[in-house]
Write an enzyme that holds these catalytic residues in place. Structure first.
Site, PDB file in Angstrom:
ATOM      1  N   GLU A 225       0.849  -1.189   0.000  1.00 44.40           N
ATOM      2  CA  GLU A 225       0.000   0.000   0.000  1.00 44.40           C
ATOM      3  C   GLU A 225       0.879   1.231   0.000  1.00 44.40           C
ATOM      4  OE1 GLU A 225      -2.392  -0.448   3.502  1.00 44.40           O
ATOM      5  OE2 GLU A 225      -0.824   0.252   4.844  1.00 44.40           O
ATOM      6  N   HIS A 263      -3.625   3.041   7.589  1.00 37.47           N
ATOM      7  CA  HIS A 263      -2.522   2.704   8.461  1.00 37.47           C
ATOM      8  C   HIS A 263      -1.617   3.904   8.720  1.00 37.47           C
ATOM      9  CE1 HIS A 263      -2.961  -1.717   7.098  1.00 37.47           C
ATOM     10  NE2 HIS A 263      -3.459  -1.564   8.297  1.00 37.47           N
TER      11      HIS A 263
END
Length: 310
Positions: A225, A263
């Site tokens: 990501e 995150h």
């Protein structure tokens, strides 16, 4: 075979007596995970009773619908009395560092840290401490690790997949579940959710190396990501050390520049850390990168089909 987590795993749950610990202990037991105890210094000597529903690969090993699990005062006691060799941590963030260090000092082989929201300074301290002691950490802020049909340590739903010959390493918990589900007919040796925080104990590269050395893993699925350069470093490692096919997906193509997404590690600046930059780095070394999770699953399916024809 599987990597990092095998059939002989004897699991102690740190934080088992809390609500999340109890919930996931019950689910892990239902998938056939051999949980030999939990820890809570204030409740040492007690026993918790779990009503379980067998689910997923490994559920055939479940012989009872009610399981009694002892509570120990420390990880060391769980190792001495119940031969625990793996710990999973559900301890709240302020106490997670102490829990991990306790497990490392006890000499446990593997510590899976599910807890999210751990301060970066604490994570740096216990990750480096574990490295010095030769103890593997998975996480923090991760779904854990599953070797279908053998053991499931963490919060991955046991019924999303089956044993097979793919390996999976992922920053994202949700995408771990999706890819394992879409490829459940092929199945996995091991699926590892490494976590998306800036400081983690097991990296993409650690998992890639282990899958490369595992004779039962034929191909690897890697999920990254936006944020940081872990995927770029993984691409370089793949070009130099990995001979098995790798397919990948990078989450975050639509993320706005400079904004933290999901995150704690998912932040981009300019071109650095963008999904496009990671995709280009991976494709440059021969990794097929899907535009969506489902397309990535199809790429993995094509790889396995082509390998079976050889």
């Amino acid at each position: 075979m599987s990597i990092f987590l095998h059939e002989d795993a004897r699991v102690v749950v740190q934080g088992m007596t809390g609500s999340e610990g109890q919930k996931h202990t019950r689910l892990m037991l239902g998938s056939g995970t051999n949980i030999v105890g939990g820890t809570n210094p204030r409740k040492a000597g007690q026993t918790l009773s779990f009503e379980i529903e067998p689910k997923g690969a490994g559920a055939d090993r479940v012989s009872e619908t009610t399981v009694e699990v002892p509570v120990f005062g420390t990880v060391k006691e769980a190792m001495e009395k119940a031969e625990a060799n793996v710990s999973v941590v559900f301890v709240p963030p302020p106490f997670a560092k102490g829990a991990v260090i306790e497990a490392v000092d006890a000499g446990i082989e593997l510590v899976v840290v599910i807890t999210e929201g751990i301060p970066a300074g604490d994570a740096i301290e216990f990750v480096n401490y574990a490295l010095e002691k030769g103890v593997r950490i998975i996480g923090p802020n991760c779904p854990g690790i599953i070797s279908p049909g053998k053991s499931n340590v963490g919060i991955t739903p046991a019924d999303v997949t089956n044993p097979g010959r793919l390996g999976l390493v992922s920053k994202s918990g949700t995408l771990t579940y999706q890819l394992m589900y879409e490829l459940r007919d092929i199945g996995f040796t091991t699926g590892i959710g490494i976590g998306g925080d800036p400081v983690i104990g097991t990296t993409h590269i650690d998992a890639l190396k282990a899958f490369e050395e595992d004779p039962d893993t034929d191909a690897i699925v890697m999920i990254g990501e936006i944020g940081g350069d872990a995927e770029e470093r993984a691409a370089k490692y793949i070009s130099e050390h990995i001979t098995k096919p790798v397919v990948a997906y990078v989450a975050g193509f639509t993320a706005p520049e400079g904004k933290t997404m999901g995150h704690a590690g998912a932040i981009i600046s300019g071109s650095a850390g963008t999904a496009q930059a990671k995709k280009e780095a991976l494709e440059a070394v021969g990794v097929k990168v899907g535009k969506t999770p489902s397309q990535t699953a199809e790429l993995a399916r094509e790889v396995m089909t082509n390998m079976s024809k050889k």
